[in-house]
Design a protein around this motif. Structure first.
Motif, mmCIF file in Angstrom:
data_model
loop_
_atom_site.group_PDB
_atom_site.id
_atom_site.type_symbol
_atom_site.label_atom_id
_atom_site.label_comp_id
_atom_site.label_asym_id
_atom_site.label_seq_id
_atom_site.Cartn_x
_atom_site.Cartn_y
_atom_site.Cartn_z
ATOM 1 N N LYS A 63 0.822 -1.206 0.000
ATOM 2 C CA LYS A 63 0.000 0.000 0.000
ATOM 3 C C LYS A 63 0.859 1.259 0.000
ATOM 4 N N VAL A 64 1.830 1.318 0.907
ATOM 5 C CA VAL A 64 2.642 2.530 0.993
ATOM 6 C C VAL A 64 3.521 2.685 -0.237
ATOM 7 N N TRP A 65 4.105 1.566 -0.719
ATOM 8 C CA TRP A 65 4.946 1.676 -1.899
ATOM 9 C C TRP A 65 4.123 1.933 -3.155
ATOM 10 N N GLY A 66 2.913 1.422 -3.201
ATOM 11 C CA GLY A 66 2.062 1.718 -4.339
ATOM 12 C C GLY A 66 1.764 3.200 -4.442
ATOM 13 N N ALA A 67 1.540 3.855 -3.288
ATOM 14 C CA ALA A 67 1.252 5.288 -3.290
ATOM 15 C C ALA A 67 2.469 6.106 -3.693
ATOM 16 N N VAL A 68 3.642 5.737 -3.143
ATOM 17 C CA VAL A 68 4.873 6.465 -3.493
ATOM 18 C C VAL A 68 5.182 6.292 -4.981
ATOM 19 N N ALA A 69 5.092 5.064 -5.463
ATOM 20 C CA ALA A 69 5.420 4.797 -6.864
ATOM 21 C C ALA A 69 4.434 5.460 -7.815
ATOM 22 N N THR A 70 3.168 5.501 -7.434
ATOM 23 C CA THR A 70 2.171 6.174 -8.274
ATOM 24 C C THR A 70 2.507 7.648 -8.427
ATOM 25 N N ARG A 71 2.939 8.274 -7.335
ATOM 26 C CA ARG A 71 3.272 9.708 -7.392
ATOM 27 C C ARG A 71 4.432 9.960 -8.354
ATOM 28 N N PHE A 72 5.434 9.084 -8.379
ATOM 29 C CA PHE A 72 6.647 9.365 -9.152
ATOM 30 C C PHE A 72 6.806 8.472 -10.387
ATOM 31 N N ALA A 73 5.762 7.744 -10.764
ATOM 32 C CA ALA A 73 5.885 6.762 -11.842
ATOM 33 C C ALA A 73 6.404 7.365 -13.144
ATOM 34 N N ALA A 74 5.964 8.536 -13.496
ATOM 35 C CA ALA A 74 6.355 9.135 -14.771
ATOM 36 C C ALA A 74 7.380 10.247 -14.589
ATOM 37 N N ASP A 75 8.078 10.217 -13.482
ATOM 38 C CA ASP A 75 8.962 11.328 -13.106
ATOM 39 C C ASP A 75 10.424 10.921 -13.237
ATOM 40 N N GLU A 76 11.093 11.384 -14.260
ATOM 41 C CA GLU A 76 12.487 11.021 -14.488
ATOM 42 C C GLU A 76 13.455 11.710 -13.543
ATOM 43 N N ARG A 77 12.946 12.620 -12.741
ATOM 44 C CA ARG A 77 13.804 13.229 -11.724
ATOM 45 C C ARG A 77 14.133 12.211 -10.625
ATOM 46 N N VAL A 78 13.264 11.219 -10.449
ATOM 47 C CA VAL A 78 13.495 10.115 -9.504
ATOM 48 C C VAL A 78 13.994 8.922 -10.306
ATOM 49 N N ILE A 79 15.218 8.472 -10.012
ATOM 50 C CA ILE A 79 15.808 7.408 -10.829
ATOM 51 C C ILE A 79 15.697 6.030 -10.189
ATOM 52 N N ALA A 80 15.360 5.972 -8.900
ATOM 53 C CA ALA A 80 15.281 4.670 -8.234
ATOM 54 C C ALA A 80 14.453 4.788 -6.967
ATOM 55 N N PHE A 81 14.008 3.629 -6.479
ATOM 56 C CA PHE A 81 13.329 3.512 -5.193
ATOM 57 C C PHE A 81 14.113 2.537 -4.322
ATOM 58 N N ASP A 82 14.466 2.950 -3.091
ATOM 59 C CA ASP A 82 15.164 2.097 -2.126
ATOM 60 C C ASP A 82 14.093 1.502 -1.214
ATOM 61 N N LEU A 83 13.873 0.198 -1.296
ATOM 62 C CA LEU A 83 12.640 -0.403 -0.816
ATOM 63 C C LEU A 83 12.482 -0.466 0.701
ATOM 64 N N LEU A 84 13.380 -1.128 1.420
ATOM 65 C CA LEU A 84 13.237 -1.309 2.868
ATOM 66 C C LEU A 84 14.595 -1.079 3.516
ATOM 67 N N ASN A 85 14.668 -0.128 4.427
ATOM 68 C CA ASN A 85 15.959 0.304 4.961
ATOM 69 C C ASN A 85 16.366 -0.442 6.223
ATOM 70 N N GLU A 86 17.586 -1.001 6.228
ATOM 71 C CA GLU A 86 18.261 -1.539 7.417
ATOM 72 C C GLU A 86 17.363 -2.412 8.288
ATOM 73 N N THR A 87 16.820 -3.448 7.685
ATOM 74 C CA THR A 87 15.991 -4.395 8.427
ATOM 75 C C THR A 87 16.866 -5.275 9.311
ATOM 76 N N ARG A 88 16.441 -5.470 10.558
ATOM 77 C CA ARG A 88 17.264 -6.173 11.537
ATOM 78 C C ARG A 88 16.932 -7.657 11.574
ATOM 79 N N LEU A 89 17.976 -8.453 11.562
ATOM 80 C CA LEU A 89 17.807 -9.906 11.610
ATOM 81 C C LEU A 89 17.168 -10.383 12.904
#
Length: 404
Positions: free
Chosen positions: A188-214
């Motif tokens: 849900k959250v990534w769908g909203a972020v990606a929808t906002r920037f889907a056609a935006d070449e100013r954003v070149i990548a999405f970093d999915l999940l940060n520093e998840t702890r084992l």
């Protein structure tokens, strides 16, 4: 007079120290060999069928690399530092982004807090927060930073800075992936972020999940959640490159957690893998006898894994303490750290890794790792980013490299 066992112990300690010194000095003497032009993970299409959201012309070739062999820049951490302050008090000014561009920054990783995208309601009910719509008003704040960066000539990587948790891994009672946070929540959250920037070449990548702890999320579960995030991005029609991180901890190294290679399936084949690099402990004063070469061994293992599996990789965060004028440590300590991380960047050059230094922010007084700061910090800063600290000497010696 020393007893034999005391002399033996001292001898072993000296030998261990010399071994560490030889390893460190030897590593620092390795010559820098520029990497060959690496394959562009965008396949010439990031996104090729659309124009930027601004309505302007395509950004260069429209690819992730845009004519470079590798990209170099910084993390701009001001949105996270800003916490729940009003929108007008967080982020960097246009002058701050222009300053970063003047220092050679070509790409900025822009961490975004999940809890700002879906605030916890006054009741404190975390499930209710996750069930609420993703804030378009906060996405406006993020997009304004993307717009200012682009105006300065800097492209961005938008990252969910969450450790696979909500609202935050450090908050008491936080939910984690598979233990209160579902794959549908991540989608849900990534769908909203990606929808906002889907056609935006100013954003070149999405970093999915940060520093998840084992210690909170098993490897198999983490892989399922990164796949869910990737699927959500593609389901929103976004074609940008995906950054996928290793997990925190020694067992979270890619060669250990992913011995069979990359795991995220992407119909566009545009997936990169990311790792973060710091001294241990992070805020320590430089000590030449403290085994500082460990971080160099770590990047070598990382680069070896990436080459083995023929996947493009990025050091999404690398940082070390500042020192000297305006810094948090002495000038001598700063010189020591710079020597170590000069070799880090040389190794990154050899492996063709993209690197985004951690971090830049004008919002607070100089932190341990900040390399670009404000002479008058604040929320917002009266001066904006206008000051480079000791780490900049190394960072700026290794800029983005044009493909031959």
């Amino acid at each position: 007079m020393q007893q034999p066992h005391v002399r033996a112990t001292a001898t072993r300690r000296v030998a261990a120290t010399l071994t560490a010194l030889v390893a460190l000095v030897g590593a620092l003497l390795v010559p820098a060999v520029p990497a060959a032009a690496a394959d562009d993970p965008s396949g010439g299409n990031t996104p090729a069928r659309h124009r930027p959201a601004s309505g302007g012309e395509r950004w260069g070739t429209g690819t992730y690399l845009n004519g470079f062999s590798y990209l170099r820049g910084v993390n701009v951490y001001s949105l996270v530092f800003g916490g729940d302050r009003p929108a007008g008090q967080v982020g960097e000014s246009q002058a701050g982004w222009d300053y970063l561009a003047s220092r050679g920054v070509k790409v900025a990783r822009l961490p975004v807090s999940w809890v700002r995208l879906q605030p916890v309601p006054a009741s404190g009910d975390l499930r209710a927060g996750l069930d609420a719509p993703v804030s378009q008003a906060y996405l406006d704040v993020v997009e304004e930073q993307v717009r200012r960066a682009a105006r300065a000539g800097i492209r961005t990587v938008v990252g969910l800075h969450n450790a696979c948790s909500y609202p935050n891994i450090t908050a008491k009672g936080s939910l984690t992936c598979g233990a209160g946070v579902t794959r549908a929540d991540v989608a849900k959250v990534w769908g909203a972020v990606a929808t906002r920037f889907a056609a935006d070449e100013r954003v070149i990548a999405f970093d999915l999940l940060n520093e998840t702890r084992l210690d909170g999320v098993p490897v198999a579960r983490y892989k399922l959640f990164t796949q869910a995030a990737a699927d959500a991005v593609r389901g929103a029609g976004a074609e940008q490159t995906l950054w996928v991180q290793r997990m925190l901890g020694e067992r979270g190294r890619l060669d250990i957690m992913a011995p069979d290679g990359p795991w995220v399936s992407d119909p566009l084949g545009k997936v990169m893998y990311s790792q973060h690099f710091y001294p241990s402990p992070i805020g320590s004063t430089f000590d030449p006898l403290a085994g500082n070469h460990a971080v160099l061994m770590d990047v070598d293992r990382f680069g070896t894994w990436c080459r083995k599996w023929k996947v493009r990789c990025v050091a999404g965060e690398v940082g070390w303490p500042s020192g000297g004028p305006g810094g948090v440590q002495s000038a001598a300590s700063a010189r020591g750290w710079n020597l170590v991380f000069e070799q880090f960047y040389r190794l990154a050059d050899q492996y063709g890794l993209d690197v985004t230094y951690f971090a830049a922010s004008s919002s607070q007084t100089t932190g341990t790792l900040l390399a670009y700061v404000a002479s008058r910090p604040g929320y917002p800063s009266p001066s904006g980013l206008d000051t480079a600290l000791s780490q900049a000497e190394v960072i700026e010696r290794h800029p983005s490299r044009r493909a031959p």
